[in-house]
Design an enzyme around this catalytic site. Structure first.
Site, PDB file in Angstrom:
ATOM      1  N   ASP A 226     -97.441 -39.850 -19.766  1.00  0.00           N
ATOM      2  CA  ASP A 226     -98.829 -39.575 -20.141  1.00  0.00           C
ATOM      3  C   ASP A 226     -99.724 -40.398 -19.227  1.00  0.00           C
ATOM      4  O   ASP A 226     -99.246 -40.988 -18.254  1.00  0.00           O
ATOM      5  CB  ASP A 226     -99.079 -39.873 -21.622  1.00  0.00           C
ATOM      6  CG  ASP A 226     -98.972 -41.351 -21.954  1.00  0.00           C
ATOM      7  OD1 ASP A 226     -98.675 -42.164 -21.050  1.00  0.00           O
ATOM      8  OD2 ASP A 226     -99.173 -41.704 -23.117  1.00  0.00           O
TER       9      ASP A 226
ATOM     10  N   LYS B 201     -94.004 -33.958 -22.322  1.00  0.00           N
ATOM     11  CA  LYS B 201     -94.211 -35.306 -22.863  1.00  0.00           C
ATOM     12  C   LYS B 201     -93.733 -35.409 -24.310  1.00  0.00           C
ATOM     13  O   LYS B 201     -92.990 -36.324 -24.668  1.00  0.00           O
ATOM     14  CB  LYS B 201     -95.667 -35.713 -22.778  1.00  0.00           C
ATOM     15  CG  LYS B 201     -95.883 -37.136 -23.261  1.00  0.00           C
ATOM     16  CD  LYS B 201     -97.326 -37.426 -23.511  1.00  0.00           C
ATOM     17  CE  LYS B 201     -97.448 -37.889 -24.929  1.00  0.00           C
ATOM     18  NZ  LYS B 201     -98.733 -37.929 -25.486  1.00  0.00           N
TER      19      LYS B 201
END
Length: 178
Positions: free
Chosen positions: A84, A65
Site C-alpha cells: 500500500d 493488497k
C-alpha cells in the site's frame, strides 16, 4: 459465519458500519459458498502464495493488497507483502529510490516490490513488513519517541515489615509484642 453473512442484506451490513464494503461482502459470501464454503478457504493454506492470492482476488472487491493481507495473516503465507502507500514509501526510502519514478503500481511493479522485501528478509518477509509498516505509522513513531524520552523505570524496593525484624524470627517476636 458464512451462513450469517449469506443471511445479511447489504443494508444490514451498512448499518453495522461496513459502509461501501457491504456490497462486496454480500457478493463475496456468495462466491465463497459457490466455491465450497469454509473448506475452500481452508484449502488455500495448501496452495503456494501466488495461486492462493489469485484465488482470493476472485472475491468481489478483493485486489492484490487485501488478498496478500489474508495470505499473510490467515493462510500462513509468511512471504506475502501487502503493498500500500506506506509500504511503497518504505520501499522507496529503504530499498530502491528508483521506485520513486514509477507512476503507478502495476501488477509487475507490485511483484517487484514484494520480491525486494523477500530478497532482504527471506521467508518471513511478510512479518518484517508488518513490523516496519507499524513502526512507520505516525502514531507509533510518536509513541516510540515519547518512550525514548522517559527514564527507564526502576523496580521499587519492598518496604520492611512494621515491627522491625528482617528475619522471620524477629518478625514473629514483633507480632507477639502487639
Amino acid at each position: 459465519t458464512l451462513e450469517a453473512l449469506l443471511g445479511a442484506s447489504e443494508e444490514e451490513l451498512r448499518g453495522l458500519g461496513m459502509g461501501y464494503r457491504a456490497k462486496f461482502i454480500v457478493k463475496s459470501a456468495e462466491i465463497v459458498r459457490d466455491k465450497g464454503g469454509p473448506e475452500w478457504l481452508y484449502s488455500l493454506r495448501k496452495e503456494d502464495h501466488i495461486p492462493a492470492r489469485e484465488q482470493l482476488e476472485q472475491l468481489s472487491g478483493v485486489g492484490s493488497k487485501v488478498a496478500d493481507c489474508v495470505c499473510l495473516m490467515a493462510l500462513d503465507k509468511t512471504g506475502s507483502i501487502p503493498v500500500d502507500t506506506h509500504v511503497w514509501q518504505i520501499t522507496i526510502r529503504d530499498f530502491d529510490k528508483e521506485f520513486g519514478d514509477v507512476k503507478s503500481v502495476t501488477p509487475t511493479v507490485y511483484q517487484k516490490v514484494g520480491d525486494l522485501w523477500r530478497g532482504r528478509y527471506g521467508a518471513y518477509a511478510g512479518w518484517a513488513h508488518t513490523i516496519l509498516f507499524a513502526a512507520d505509522l505516525v502514531k507509533f513513531k510518536e509513541r516510540a519517541q515519547e518512550a525514548m524520552k522517559s527514564p527507564t523505570p526502576t523496580p521499587e524496593k519492598k518496604a520492611k515489615p512494621q515491627g522491625g525484624g528482617d528475619s522471620p524470627k524477629e518478625g514473629a517476636a514483633a507480632k507477639r509484642k502487639l
